[in-house]
Design a protein around this motif. Sequence first.
Motif, PDB file in Angstrom:
ATOM      1  N   TRP A  82     -10.444   8.074   3.856  1.00 11.62           N
ATOM      2  CA  TRP A  82     -10.125   7.577   2.518  1.00 11.62           C
ATOM      3  C   TRP A  82      -8.953   6.609   2.543  1.00 11.62           C
ATOM      4  CZ3 TRP A  82     -13.184   7.159  -1.319  1.00 11.62           C
ATOM      5  CH2 TRP A  82     -14.235   8.046  -1.486  1.00 11.62           C
ATOM      6  N   ILE A  83      -7.963   6.865   3.379  1.00  9.04           N
ATOM      7  CA  ILE A  83      -6.808   5.962   3.450  1.00  9.04           C
ATOM      8  C   ILE A  83      -7.239   4.587   3.955  1.00  9.04           C
ATOM      9  CG2 ILE A  83      -4.667   5.510   4.728  1.00  9.04           C
ATOM     10  CD1 ILE A  83      -4.032   8.492   4.398  1.00  9.04           C
ATOM     11  N   THR A  84      -8.035   4.547   5.021  1.00  9.72           N
ATOM     12  CA  THR A  84      -8.466   3.247   5.539  1.00  9.72           C
ATOM     13  C   THR A  84      -9.415   2.546   4.566  1.00  9.72           C
ATOM     14  OG1 THR A  84      -9.248   2.057   7.475  1.00  9.72           O
ATOM     15  CG2 THR A  84     -10.405   4.081   6.960  1.00  9.72           C
ATOM     16  N   SER A  85     -10.255   3.306   3.885  1.00  8.55           N
ATOM     17  CA  SER A  85     -11.199   2.703   2.934  1.00  8.55           C
ATOM     18  C   SER A  85     -10.476   2.118   1.726  1.00  8.55           C
ATOM     19  CB  SER A  85     -12.212   3.747   2.473  1.00  8.55           C
ATOM     20  OG  SER A  85     -12.970   4.209   3.562  1.00  8.55           O
ATOM     21  N   VAL A  86      -9.554   2.870   1.161  1.00 10.01           N
ATOM     22  CA  VAL A  86      -8.801   2.379   0.003  1.00 10.01           C
ATOM     23  C   VAL A  86      -7.861   1.246   0.436  1.00 10.01           C
ATOM     24  CG1 VAL A  86      -7.076   3.030  -1.718  1.00 10.01           C
ATOM     25  CG2 VAL A  86      -9.028   4.515  -1.290  1.00 10.01           C
ATOM     26  N   GLY A  87      -7.336   1.328   1.655  1.00 10.23           N
ATOM     27  CA  GLY A  87      -6.465   0.270   2.158  1.00 10.23           C
ATOM     28  C   GLY A  87      -7.172  -1.068   2.256  1.00 10.23           C
ATOM     29  N   VAL A 123       4.499  -9.305  -6.415  1.00 10.47           N
ATOM     30  CA  VAL A 123       4.100  -7.894  -6.493  1.00 10.47           C
ATOM     31  C   VAL A 123       2.742  -7.699  -5.831  1.00 10.47           C
ATOM     32  CG1 VAL A 123       3.409  -6.069  -8.105  1.00 10.47           C
ATOM     33  CG2 VAL A 123       5.486  -7.382  -8.526  1.00 10.47           C
ATOM     34  N   SER A 124       1.830  -8.621  -6.078  1.00  9.43           N
ATOM     35  CA  SER A 124       0.500  -8.526  -5.487  1.00  9.43           C
ATOM     36  C   SER A 124       0.571  -8.581  -3.967  1.00  9.43           C
ATOM     37  CB  SER A 124      -0.384  -9.653  -6.029  1.00  9.43           C
ATOM     38  OG  SER A 124      -1.710  -9.498  -5.607  1.00  9.43           O
ATOM     39  N   MET A 125       1.396  -9.457  -3.435  1.00  4.46           N
ATOM     40  CA  MET A 125       1.516  -9.575  -1.981  1.00  4.46           C
ATOM     41  C   MET A 125       2.190  -8.353  -1.376  1.00  4.46           C
ATOM     42  SD  MET A 125       0.403 -11.548   0.198  1.00  4.46           S
ATOM     43  CE  MET A 125       0.504 -11.615   1.951  1.00  4.46           C
ATOM     44  N   LEU A 126       3.154  -7.765  -2.075  1.00  5.46           N
ATOM     45  CA  LEU A 126       3.779  -6.533  -1.606  1.00  5.46           C
ATOM     46  C   LEU A 126       2.738  -5.415  -1.518  1.00  5.46           C
ATOM     47  CD1 LEU A 126       6.298  -4.859  -0.863  1.00  5.46           C
ATOM     48  CD2 LEU A 126       6.520  -4.378  -3.319  1.00  5.46           C
ATOM     49  N   PHE A 127       1.927  -5.275  -2.560  1.00  2.99           N
ATOM     50  CA  PHE A 127       0.865  -4.270  -2.543  1.00  2.99           C
ATOM     51  C   PHE A 127      -0.151  -4.557  -1.439  1.00  2.99           C
ATOM     52  CE2 PHE A 127       1.387  -3.115  -7.298  1.00  2.99           C
ATOM     53  CZ  PHE A 127       2.405  -2.234  -6.977  1.00  2.99           C
ATOM     54  N   GLY A 132      -2.482  -3.127   3.620  1.00  2.00           N
ATOM     55  CA  GLY A 132      -2.828  -3.529   4.982  1.00  2.00           C
ATOM     56  C   GLY A 132      -2.312  -2.537   6.005  1.00  2.00           C
ATOM     57  N   PHE A 133      -1.084  -2.058   5.817  1.00  2.00           N
ATOM     58  CA  PHE A 133      -0.542  -1.043   6.714  1.00  2.00           C
ATOM     59  C   PHE A 133      -1.366   0.239   6.635  1.00  2.00           C
ATOM     60  CE2 PHE A 133       2.103   2.720   7.298  1.00  2.00           C
ATOM     61  CZ  PHE A 133       2.465   2.545   8.623  1.00  2.00           C
ATOM     62  N   LEU A 134      -1.689   0.675   5.419  1.00  2.00           N
ATOM     63  CA  LEU A 134      -2.496   1.890   5.256  1.00  2.00           C
ATOM     64  C   LEU A 134      -3.879   1.727   5.879  1.00  2.00           C
ATOM     65  CD1 LEU A 134      -1.534   2.895   1.610  1.00  2.00           C
ATOM     66  CD2 LEU A 134      -0.793   3.974   3.747  1.00  2.00           C
ATOM     67  N   TRP A 135      -4.472   0.543   5.731  1.00  2.00           N
ATOM     68  CA  TRP A 135      -5.792   0.261   6.294  1.00  2.00           C
ATOM     69  C   TRP A 135      -5.762   0.455   7.807  1.00  2.00           C
ATOM     70  CZ3 TRP A 135      -7.748  -5.478   6.488  1.00  2.00           C
ATOM     71  CH2 TRP A 135      -8.959  -5.542   7.180  1.00  2.00           C
ATOM     72  N   ILE A 136      -4.810  -0.197   8.477  1.00  2.00           N
ATOM     73  CA  ILE A 136      -4.746  -0.140   9.938  1.00  2.00           C
ATOM     74  C   ILE A 136      -4.345   1.261  10.412  1.00  2.00           C
ATOM     75  CG2 ILE A 136      -3.624  -1.091  11.990  1.00  2.00           C
ATOM     76  CD1 ILE A 136      -5.576  -3.004  10.501  1.00  2.00           C
TER      77      ILE A 136
END
Length: 160
Positions: A82-87, A123-127, A132-136
């Motif tokens: 779920w973390i990689t999918s939502v990321g 803000v969008s780029m921070l998110f 991206g970190f959560l995805w990887i």
Amino acid sequence: MNARVSRSAAVLAGLALILFPLFGFVLKLVYPGWMPVLAIWSSWLLIPGYVTQVVIAASALLRPSGVLRHARGAWRALTAAWITSVGVLGVGFFLIDGGDDGGSESAMTVLFGMTGSAEANGVSMLFALICGFLWIAGWVYLVVEWIIQLILLRQSRKPV
């Protein structure tokens, strides 16, 4: 001692692993720029990762006898899925993109009507960076957990 994961939780996580990267790419096309081109150029890295993810989903989560459905720490694999999918979905939604016209927006800024706002872009780029970190990190942990569970399964089947 094995702990079963509910069928619906495993199937939903498996489908998310397969579909969310595709939805993330579609979200990136809300405001297309050079990022889809960069994704195509880096497909040598993205496609093997996606194929690995699909193999994990199909063999370990969607099959009734999948290794991640019966593993002792199956909840860890589901959480990583779920973390990689939502990321990846978040990266598609929040990543700022622009073309040759000089404008830069994300799906978030376009869909919420915040185009042209430097603060919204920041803000969008921070998110996008967080996603991206959560995805990887989620992907790496999912692959490691899958490999560990395959090794444990193989060792449990060896004659003593």
